[in-house]
Design an enzyme around this catalytic site. Structure first.
Site, PDB file in Angstrom:
ATOM      1  N   HIS A  86      31.005 -20.658  -6.609  1.00 57.56           N
ATOM      2  CA  HIS A  86      31.657 -19.886  -6.738  1.00 57.56           C
ATOM      3  C   HIS A  86      30.889 -18.335  -7.510  1.00 57.56           C
ATOM      4  O   HIS A  86      31.478 -17.053  -7.342  1.00 57.56           O
ATOM      5  CB  HIS A  86      33.188 -20.126  -7.261  1.00 57.56           C
ATOM      6  CG  HIS A  86      34.115 -18.556  -6.904  1.00 57.56           C
ATOM      7  ND1 HIS A  86      34.116 -18.121  -8.729  1.00 57.56           N
ATOM      8  CD2 HIS A  86      34.883 -18.340  -6.719  1.00 57.56           C
ATOM      9  CE1 HIS A  86      35.569 -17.322  -7.560  1.00 57.56           C
ATOM     10  NE2 HIS A  86      35.806 -17.068  -7.037  1.00 57.56           N
ATOM     11  N   GLU A  89      28.652 -17.340  -5.279  1.00 63.23           N
ATOM     12  CA  GLU A  89      28.954 -16.215  -4.463  1.00 63.23           C
ATOM     13  C   GLU A  89      29.544 -14.635  -4.545  1.00 63.23           C
ATOM     14  O   GLU A  89      29.262 -13.775  -3.552  1.00 63.23           O
ATOM     15  CB  GLU A  89      30.277 -16.915  -3.434  1.00 63.23           C
ATOM     16  CG  GLU A  89      31.250 -16.236  -2.754  1.00 63.23           C
ATOM     17  CD  GLU A  89      32.809 -16.077  -2.690  1.00 63.23           C
ATOM     18  OE1 GLU A  89      34.102 -15.348  -2.766  1.00 63.23           O
ATOM     19  OE2 GLU A  89      33.444 -17.869  -2.352  1.00 63.23           O
ATOM     20  N   HIS A  90      30.203 -14.444  -6.256  1.00 59.14           N
ATOM     21  CA  HIS A  90      30.062 -13.131  -6.003  1.00 59.14           C
ATOM     22  C   HIS A  90      28.483 -12.995  -5.695  1.00 59.14           C
ATOM     23  O   HIS A  90      28.451 -11.636  -5.550  1.00 59.14           O
ATOM     24  CB  HIS A  90      30.542 -13.182  -7.016  1.00 59.14           C
ATOM     25  CG  HIS A  90      32.241 -13.902  -7.536  1.00 59.14           C
ATOM     26  ND1 HIS A  90      33.360 -12.160  -7.516  1.00 59.14           N
ATOM     27  CD2 HIS A  90      32.948 -14.258  -6.813  1.00 59.14           C
ATOM     28  CE1 HIS A  90      34.602 -12.974  -7.768  1.00 59.14           C
ATOM     29  NE2 HIS A  90      34.410 -14.186  -7.159  1.00 59.14           N
ATOM     30  N   GLU A 166      39.153 -13.629 -12.653  1.00 54.72           N
ATOM     31  CA  GLU A 166      39.718 -14.437 -11.941  1.00 54.72           C
ATOM     32  C   GLU A 166      40.554 -15.732 -12.017  1.00 54.72           C
ATOM     33  O   GLU A 166      41.778 -16.036 -11.555  1.00 54.72           O
ATOM     34  CB  GLU A 166      38.638 -14.329 -10.730  1.00 54.72           C
ATOM     35  CG  GLU A 166      38.843 -15.008  -9.375  1.00 54.72           C
ATOM     36  CD  GLU A 166      38.613 -14.734  -7.864  1.00 54.72           C
ATOM     37  OE1 GLU A 166      38.827 -15.542  -7.438  1.00 54.72           O
ATOM     38  OE2 GLU A 166      37.235 -14.941  -8.716  1.00 54.72           O
TER      39      GLU A 166
END
Length: 462
Positions: A86, A89-90, A166
């Site tokens: 994840h 992905e950023h 997040e």
């Protein structure tokens, strides 16, 4: 960027490995019942560097959805590096040697398009929806960031702070999300699906540039990716553009098979309870480990799909009719099956009380409906209506290009192929009532389940 939970909620139906590819659209059917079904001819080919490309023409609107799926998700992460998939992905939205940070996003916005990305257990996907004239530009941007990211320590630190925040906002501040994590960690005893996609906080805090570069170099290669293009395009055009852009990216080393730890035999009933002052209405969910479309015996996954539909797929389902409509004890009750997974998956039933009803009464009623299917099965009429509802839902799903792309992308990224999607309707139609009963009796055994309870603070002692 879309979280796994948000994406799952909005696309669960569409990604059940199902799609009626040769049926008429609803508009076609309404206009002329005798019209011959329109053919959606799906093209599938490989570039020389190993990148698979799927083209799904749909000329009803002048738009195109462009998706790149990498066969890497959180379940493939090295031990101790949870969240790296994840996190990366950023990082894919940062500067490359050819484009400044934010340039890709601005280019999409300037032409009135949309773009985003999401990470799951088994894959990471990046997508844009734009006019067909912008397809080559989108391919150029995606092909560029596949290999040309600039990853500095400052970039890593800044984006690591973003994913930590997040996690605080999406998970730590959400009682349901916290419970979901704990249930997953209890349901799965050995399989990496037990680790949250976003990662554990203490491991996320330690992610660094060395981790990111190693992850990038290993997995972000054309031979570990699938390109899906759905919309107002022709296969020949997509192939030429793909060869012009992605075709220039060098093939990476062949990756070993995605072999993960095997789940041991499930032989206990486990419960997880979370009480929180922010919870006003109690709820529960019960989960079982079941085969996915990739791991099931022939016909089992289709039977599990229909079992979940009959039990709790909507307001015609057994759970809704029994608990919400007839008994009036539940505010909601349902079931779902996450069939599109690389390894075994889960089937879940859930419910919450209404008015003065007790959570225990709702849970008992749900358990009774599950037991009724396992012992008595379903009627032929009930099964046929469930098949009709399921297939009809896929016709509706086809009206969204992104749903079409997601069905193919998630299937190909979890060990399936184009034929699996195309043949799904026929396999669903062949499921018998005995097969539905058999999977219910075989897998939905309470002594091998995991139940999560989300309770208001005042019920802590109950």
């Amino acid at each position: 960027m879309t979280s796994r939970a948000e994406w799952l909620r909005t696309t669960l139906l569409a990604t059940s490995l199902a799609f009626t590819l040769t049926g008429p659209t609803l508009a076609d059917s309404a206009a002329s019942p005798n019209t011959k079904p329109a053919e959606f001819k799906v093209t599938d080919f490989l570039l020389d560097n190993g990148m698979e490309v799927v083209v799904i023409p749909d000329h009803r609107a002048p738009i195109v959805t462009h998706m790149v799926w990498y066969k890497i998700g959180s379940a493939d992460e090295p031990p101790g590096k949870s969240g790296i998939a994840h996190f990366f992905e950023h990082l894919m939205f940062k500067a490359t040697t050819n484009h400044a940070a934010g340039e890709f996003d601005r280019a999409v916005s300037d032409i009135g398009g949309s773009n985003n990305a999401f990470t799951s257990y088994d894959y990471t996907a990046f997508h844009e929806t734009v006019a067909p004239s912008a397809l080559e530009q989108m391919m150029g941007f995606e092909a560029d960031r596949m290999r040309n990211l600039i990853l500095t320590d400052d970039v890593i630190k800044t984006e690591r702070d973003v994913i930590l925040e997040e996690r605080r906002s999406r998970i730590d501040n959400n009682p349901q999300a916290v419970l979901d994590e704990e249930v997953d960690a209890t349901l799965w005893q050995n399989q990496p699906y037990r680790i949250p996609v976003i990662g554990w906080m203490q491991e996320m805090e330690q992610l660094n540039r060395t981790d990111a570069v190693a992850f990038y170099d290993k997995y972000y290669r054309p031979n570990n990716a699938v390109l899906i293009v759905a919309g107002d395009v022709e296969p020949e055009t997509v192939k030429a553009l793909a060869e012009k852009t992605y075709g220039k990216v060098a093939r990476g080393p062949d990756l070993p098979p995605r072999i993960r730890p095997v789940e041991p035999e499930q032989n206990t009933k486990r419960t997880v309870t979370l009480t929180d002052a922010r919870v006003s209405v109690p709820s529960f969910s019960t989960q079982w480990v079941v085969p996915s479309y990739h791991t099931a015996r022939p016909g089992e996954a289709e039977a599990l799909d229909l079992l979940a539909e009959i039990l709790g797929g909507g307001n015609r389902s057994r759970l809704y009719q029994a608990l919400v409509v007839k008994q009036g004890i539940a505010s909601n009750a349902g079931a779902y099956f996450q069939g599109t997974m690389l390894d075994d998956t889960n089937l879940t039933v859930y419910g919450a009380p209404r008015g003065d009803a007790r959570l225990a009464d709702v849970e008992a009623a749900v358990d009774a409906e599950v037991a009724r299917v396992a012992s008595g099965g379903v009627t032929p009429d009930e099964l046929e209506k469930a098949k009709d509802r399921y297939i009809r839902s896929m016709v509706f799903a086809r009206d969204k290009q992104d749903s079409m792309a997601e069905i193919y992308g998630s299937t190909l990224a979890t060990g399936g192929n184009v034929q699996d999607v195309q043949q799904w309707p026929d396999r669903i139609r062949k499921v018998t009532a005995d097969e539905v009963k058999a999977v219910a009796a075989r897998y939905l055994v309470l002594s091998r389940s995991t139940t999560g309870y989300l309770l208001p603070q005042q019920q802590a002692g109950n």
